[in-house]
Design a protein around this motif. Structure first.
Motif: not given
Length: 445
Positions: A79-83, A161-163, A272, A367
């Motif tokens: 998830i952290s790499r999706l952006p 973390s995604v943020t 998250q 995604s």
């Protein structure tokens, strides 16, 4: 000048995990020439995690990880790499902007002195990124993801973390006044990769290296919720920053891992984002604007009347006998979850591989499917009452995507078997959902 630009040799790939690349082979003139070291490291991550499991069984007779915790940690990393599918990393984008408009000097990109200066600079900045992530509540809301596992193994390193990247970029901007972006792009990746191997309990002590480098022994302390462990050992590659700034602690008592208040769930979206919700709920209970704002900018344990960083008076006492949260789910469900997770990994890899050929709408759709799958698997692990309904819906989406070739099978020879497995999964969860609805209706009557 770097040799064989873009080469993904096994030797360089493995050595990149331990920051053992020379300036000559990891210096590049342009950012576009810098290899995707993190992405290329995936096979080494997998290989070392398998090796850790094998060594753990041989040494202790038991597993160093569980399926539920391991899947959750890897899911967080995914998830952290999706952006990155939709934009370049914030750290590099902001860095290049400052470099283009405000640089004071231009250090030579092909100088070993520049390379070593960047090594120290990135690690020094990382120390402060990391320290602020523990001492400012709104930043801790992102970083707490990495500390949420009650286990400590190599998969924990992937629990990201995604943020957090949306705030950490600020700390590296001073380097952009002098260090070329291509040099920074190398070191920001290698600094992160180094921190993978230190997430293990199998390496106990490295002797004199412990004085200078961050090691598994030092980083175990950082992940502990024992009082002596909290807010200690922030270093990335070097532990000297902690020794200089007074945040070093040696490993003493048995380290108990995880958050001070364990979250007791494997639902990935909650893992998250839950702390942001917690901070908001805390803030609205205070009457003054000052206290409301302080909830976000002071330490996580701050309360009105306490010092900026708060204290640990309200922390649950650590006895050393704590048992990690591990819900009971059947072996057959564990196999099911592992198989679907492996299928998703194939989809995930293919998405990053072909992202330049896909529209933004397609990327957003894929995604969303990845998030749906990881969320549903978390529901299954937690044994939530709504798990059957959510997984049935996910299977409908998955069957539809397979039917219209929206996802490809990692092994084309097994495509028929894969479609059969997906269809049987849908049938199973449809029957589970109907059975659950009948039980609910029976209770109501």
């Amino acid at each position: 000048m770097a040799v064989e630009v873009g080469s993904g040799s096994v030797s360089r790939g493995f050595r990149s995990l331990f920051f053992m690349l020379t300036p000559n082979e990891s210096s590049f003139q342009k950012v576009e020439e810098v290899p995707q070291y993190v992405q290329q490291a995936t096979p080494f991550f997998i290989g070392l995690m398998v090796l850790e499991l094998a060594v753990g069984v041989l040494r202790t007779g038991g597993s160093v990880a569980t399926i539920s915790d391991g899947l959750t940690s890897i899911s967080a990393g995914m998830i952290s790499r999706l952006p990155l599918l939709l934009m370049r990393g914030c750290e590099l984008s902001a860095y290049m902007y400052v470099w283009d408009h405000f640089r004071l000097v231009e250090l030579p990109w092909d100088s070993a002195w520049t390379w070593w200066f960047a090594f120290l600079g990135v690690d020094f900045c990382y120390y402060w990124v990391h320290r602020f992530a523990h001492e400012v509540a709104i930043l801790w809301a992102a970083h707490q993801v990495h500390h949420s596992s009650e286990y400590y193994n190599l998969s924990t390193a992937l629990r990201q973390s995604v943020t957090q990247p949306f705030a950490s970029w600020v700390f590296y901007l001073p380097m952009a006044l002098a260090v070329p972006p291509s040099v920074f792009a190398v070191h920001i990746q290698l600094n992160l990769l180094y921190q993978f191997w230190i997430h293990t309990e199998l390496i106990r002590d490295l002797g004199p290296l412990e004085w200078i480098f961050n090691t598994p022994k030092h980083h175990r302390v950082h992940h502990g919720r024992n009082i002596y462990c909290i807010d200690k050992n922030y270093g990335g590659i070097l532990i000297i920053w902690d020794r200089i700034f007074g945040t070093f602690a040696a490993e003493r008592d048995k380290v108990i891992y995880g958050l001070v208040f364990p979250i007791r769930t494997f639902e990935i979206i909650f893992v998250q984002l839950h702390y942001y919700v917690y901070l908001w709920k805390r803030a609205v209970t205070y009457k003054t604007i000052g206290d409301k704002l302080s909830t976000f900018i002071n330490g996580p344990s701050w309360k009105p009347g306490k010092a900026r960083l708060g204290d640990h008076v309200d922390n649950p006492k650590v006895t050393g006998k704590e048992v990690p949260y591990e819900p009971t789910w059947s072996p057959s469900l564990q196999v099911y979850g592992a198989l679907h997770f492996l299928m998703l990994l194939g989809t995930y890899h293919e998405l990053f591989k072909t992202k330049l050929m896909l529209s933004q709408l397609s990327i957003l759709g894929m995604s969303g499917y990845i998030l749906l799958t990881l969320t549903s698997l978390g529901f299954i692990i937690d044994q939530r009452p709504t798990a059957a309904f959510l997984e049935m819906f996910r299977c409908v989406v998955m069957v539809t995507m397979h039917r219209y070739n929206c996802v490809s099978t990692p092994f084309p020879a097994l495509s028929a078997l894969t479609e059969a497995f997906v269809s049987l999964s849908l049938l199973f969860w449809a029957l589970q959902s109907v059975s659950q609805l009948l039980r609910i209706k029976k209770k109501q009557t």
